[in-house]
Design a protein around this motif. Structure first.
Motif, short mmCIF file in Angstrom:
data_model
loop_
_atom_site.label_atom_id
_atom_site.label_comp_id
_atom_site.label_asym_id
_atom_site.label_seq_id
_atom_site.Cartn_x
_atom_site.Cartn_y
_atom_site.Cartn_z
N TYR A 141 31.54 32.83 19.93
CA TYR A 141 31.87 34.20 20.33
C TYR A 141 30.61 35.00 20.65
N GLY A 496 36.60 29.69 16.21
CA GLY A 496 35.38 29.87 16.98
C GLY A 496 34.67 28.59 17.34
N LEU A 600 38.68 38.53 19.26
CA LEU A 600 38.13 37.47 20.10
C LEU A 600 38.86 36.15 19.84
N VAL A 604 40.33 34.46 23.24
CA VAL A 604 39.53 33.38 23.80
C VAL A 604 40.38 32.38 24.56
#
Length: 629
Positions: A141, A496, A600, A604
């Motif tokens: 990120y 992530g 995020l 994503v």
């Protein structure tokens, strides 16, 4: 900068031509819209400095911190204003050298009647420090945070050009994406260079394997690591950071041959000064051009070719896709696959060999690489670069004369054929990267370090959802058999997509014990899987109910890097009927700042489309390989 006559160019390889044509056609709408925005920005500014559009009060705020000649230039209607975006911090070895760069750049700019100022800073974190820890879940990120931070830095709209100071994993891709949002600005990427060679990569890797097998203690392991990572500069192995630097050379965003000059060499300071002068000269010219014109379809294909030819980081199957998207270009994994079939492996750099980037640089480095790839028709020469028109100037290496003047000269032949070879006599005939498709989805595998007998593995799976569970099972010797280790819930949306380097030493121990071993994961490895066949970046990821979420212990999986397939040997109807594994409801993600990144994780995109959070940059379709074959 001075140039010399360009030699005749070898005809382009037909596969490189076909892939480029496919990228151009696929990107037509997006690239046209992007260039239209650049043209509008350039027409709005004309040949006037950007700051002349500001109102008096706005300009006064922009001038307030200036002193001396900088104040006069900024207040006038002549002279170039350069913005510096820096990833400096003194926490990380790769970025610590940047502490003195802004002052040196400012002094150079003043010497040519320009002004340079730090427009803003961007975060720079290290996967080496956060490896295996919660902070690693912010790493991917951070690339998009850096892109947004770059945009904020340049949003004051008082700059005629920009210099980007960054090196490592997510930092350079983020800076590129952010700079492309201001694609009308002439922009140089300014590297800092690698640290001197320490303990050899082969010795370091051996100690790690011995530690994983319980044959070495923590003190020995720590001593080995400290001897390897020992001074300011980039780590010397060929991971994502050094892949970034090589790409910036070959894509024309550095000055020629700038990537791997050591931080303390006088040549490094001379290159930084020349980059400053070059950006200012482009900005002041009658035909200025920005980074958005440099990063076109041909430059992107050149980047892929260079990455494949050197066995670079698999992270760039996401980063290059994302950077290309920021320029309106749709690059796909199938483009990598098609190019890999014809691009030979000409470099052996750890983890694909025992040499480090200093050995690569000494053997001829990126100038020799560009030369041999141009000579065999594998790179587009007809591109625009920071240095000017054409890639041929990038086959020349920078040197300092006895009087300290910077010049470029033709490289000799490779000085070490165990590290860097001509494309006509490579280490391997292909680039060592394959795209996998099958009943488990879409993935990539790096094959350049695999022995022939490890390129196909078929074995029962053992499923894990974190590295700790795998390491515990390994220590209990539950994995002493032929096994495909499946590590899921490691994709971009799950957590992530942290690096999974901690798996490699233990998997290599199992392989050394004589077992057939492979890894299948929706996480990433940065090409550090070494001798282990690893299907990484599996898409759709587990938390999106991809097929990997339906695997159970004992299912037989076949990873075939020769055929490019990844399948579970199970009746499709039975697999589809299974309930996908799900995380417990209400599971919270917090600690080490992770609670701040929930938006995020939701936004994503998938790994095969760049794994970024900017919806407007995500391509809507992913073509099949036959479209470009």
């Amino acid at each position: 900068m001075a140039t010399t006559p360009i030699d005749p160019v070898t005809p382009l390889h037909p596969v490189v031509a076909r892939v480029t044509e496919a990228v151009v056609e696929r990107s037509r709408a997006g690239r046209t819209a992007y260039l239209r925005r650049l043209s509008a920005a350039q027409l709005e500014k004309g040949l006037r400095p950007a700051r002349t559009d500001l109102g008096c009060s706005n300009l006064a705020h922009a001038v307030a911190a200036c002193g001396g000649s900088d104040r006069a230039v900024m207040s006038g209607e002549a002279g170039v204003s350069l913005g510096i975006v820096t990833a400096y911090n003194d926490m990380l070895s790769a970025h610590a050298p940047y502490e003195t760069y802004p002052q040196a750049i400012k002094e150079t700019a003043r010497g040519i009647g320009a002004v340079a100022r730090v427009a803003g800073g961007v975060p720079a974190m290290c996967d080496g420090i956060t490896q295996g820890r919660a902070g690693m879940e912010l790493s991917l990120y951070s690339r998009d945070v850096i892109a947004m931070s770059t945009a904020i830095a340049l949003s004051h709209d008082v700059f005629d050009g920009a210099l980007m100071l960054g090196v490592c994993d997510k930092i350079v891709p983020g800076l590129v994406a952010g700079a492309l949002a201001f694609g009308h600005l002439p922009t140089a990427f300014v590297p800092a260079g690698p640290m001197a060679s320490g303990r050899s990569n082969a010795e370091k890797a051996e100690t790690r394997k011995r530690y994983a097998a319980g044959e070495a203690g923590r003190d020995e392991l720590l001593g080995s690591e400290v001897a390897s990572y020992h001074s300011p500069g980039t780590c010397t192995f060929y991971g994502t950071a050094n892949s970034n630097q090589l790409l910036m050379d070959v894509m024309g965003l550095h000055l020629p041959g700038a990537a791997f000059v050591h931080p303390d060499e006088p040549l490094r300071a001379a290159l930084t000064a020349e980059a400053t002068c070059r950006v200012a000269a482009i900005a002041a010219s009658e035909r200025p051009y920005g980074i958005g014109q440099v990063v076109d379809e041909k430059a992107v294909v050149n980047g892929v070719v260079a990455l494949l030819a050197t066995g670079g980081s698999t992270n760039h199957t996401m980063h290059l896709v994302s950077m290309a998207a920021a320029a309106g270009i749709t690059l796909t994994w199938e483009d990598f696959d098609a190019l890999s079939a014809v691009v030979p492996l000409v470099a052996r750099i750890y983890p694909n060999g025992t040499a480090d980037v200093n050995h690569f640089h000494a053997a001829g480095g990126t100038p020799y690489l560009v030369a041999t790839l141009l000579d065999t028709g594998l790179l587009h020469e007809d591109v625009r670069t920071l240095a000017g028109e054409g890639l041929a100037s990038y086959r020349r290496r920078p040197v300092l004369d006895d009087d300290g003047a910077l010049r470029w000269e033709e490289p000799a032949e490779s000085t070490d054929l165990t590290v860097l070879r001509p494309a006509s006599a490579p280490f391997e005939p292909d680039g060592g990267l394959r795209v996998l498709r099958g009943s488990l989805g879409h993935a990539v595998v790096k094959t350049s370090s695999l022995s022939p007998d490890h390129r196909v593995v078929e074995a029962p799976v053992r499923v894990f959802t974190d590295q700790v569970g795998f390491l515990q099972a390994f220590s209990r010797r539950e994995l002493d058999r032929d096994v495909v280790v499946v590590l899921r819930e490691q994709g971009p949306s799950a957590n992530g997509m942290p690096e999974l380097h901690a798996l490699t030493p233990s998997l290599q121990v199992l392989q050394k014990r004589g077992y057939a071993v492979a890894l299948v994961t929706d996480g990433r490895m940065s090409g550090a899987s070494g001798s282990i066949p690893a299907a990484i970046h599996v898409t759709p990821e587990s938390v999106h109910e991809g097929p990997i979420a339906r695997l159970r212990d004992g299912d037989v999986v076949r990873l075939d890097s020769l055929a490019g397939t990844l399948d579970v040997l199970l009746d499709p109807a039975e697999l589809a009927a299974r309930e996908p594994a799900r995380r417990p409801s209400g599971e919270e993600v917090w600690g080490t700042g992770r609670e701040l990144f929930g938006a995020l994780r939701t936004a994503v995109g998938p790994a095969d489309r760049g794994a970024h959070v900017f919806p407007g940059l995500v391509p809507t379709t992913v073509p099949q390989l036959e479209e470009i074959a």
